[in-house]
Design an enzyme around this catalytic site. Sequence first.
Site: not given
Length: 394
Positions: A7, A9, A321
């Site tokens: 695919d 997008d 983090e």
Amino acid sequence: MSCVILDLDGTLLNTDGMFSEVLKTFLVKYGKEWDGREKHKIVGKTPLEEAAIIVEDYGLPCAKHEFVNEVYSMFSDHLCKVKALPGANRLIKHLSCHGVPMALASNSHRATIESKISYQHGWKESFSVIVGSDEVRTGKPSPDIFLEAAKRLNMEPSSSLVIEDSVYVIGSYSLEFLFALLLKDKDSYVRIGVVAGKAAGMEVVAVPSLPKQTHRYIAADEVINSLLDLRPEKWGLPPFQDWIEGTLPSEPWYIGGPVVKGLGRGSKVLGIPTEGYSDVLSEHPSGVYFGWAGLSTRGVYKMVMSIGWNPYFDNAEKTIEPWLLHEFDEDFYDEELHLVIVGYIRPEANFPSLETLIAKIHEDRKVAERALDLPLYSKYRDDPYLKITSSKGQ
């Protein structure tokens, strides 16, 4: 697997973010504000299907064809700014170099697909087949696009590997299981997905483009966090050879800000405020990374960090983090911290207990510490971005 059908997008290109920006601009003229609540509804849809959903949900006084003409004209003007998703160029180059036939199968029209990939170096030459929704009777969630791609590649569907971000193409279970799921599962996105995937008769790797939606993909043959985590050898395809000491090198990228504490957990977990870094966060998948950290009054240190929602703590927002791999005698909250990220270790994961999470974090530390001694990574210790001038003086 003999071929790969991809695919476009949300799988190879980060068009979702750009499309959201265009929608924000478009909706302003109607006094509306795009808040992303329809994003899960339009992922993978055809342009007219997207238009119908947004026009109805926002109560817009325009026809769906008007919406398509105006919005996609605006979107076309921004195609040159759309970036490849992490791992996309690496995967395409890898498969192309090993002679693995590739096809693009997208719900966009053929001309739009070609326009999108024209800004990505080497992509058009790498795909021997391109199939758009205007070239088949029915677009996704019908399997027609995938079947047509396999046909043009002269490959059997059963030997074709599909890589998709949208829910509707998942599925590899028996028809009995699928029909049972249809009867009990009211989630239309999952229902359509498993049926379409099975109907195409292909193996499917799902790369979810929406956060915290892995549960929608339970029927996929495999679910990965990003293309960085794809292991082609699992599908009989040539393996990547670029992992080094348990790490995947990347072009360096940069992020910085004042050190904040706790992230709402009352611990000495360090964080960096993400305001102003939305583009950086959207470009990089959640996971564990490593690199170098510069503190304005202390120097440069090895660093390992996580980006994501930290499933164990179920963060409401995507966070950064970092863990500086050094024993400090005192806290340094509010001090300016700059990070140079040079590689990737693993995808974000959930853990059954805090103990297993902590054990994995220490394992990540060991991997990062060893890797950062390699010349490939150690050279970035001298990156100018890490040389912070303290407003308090040295």
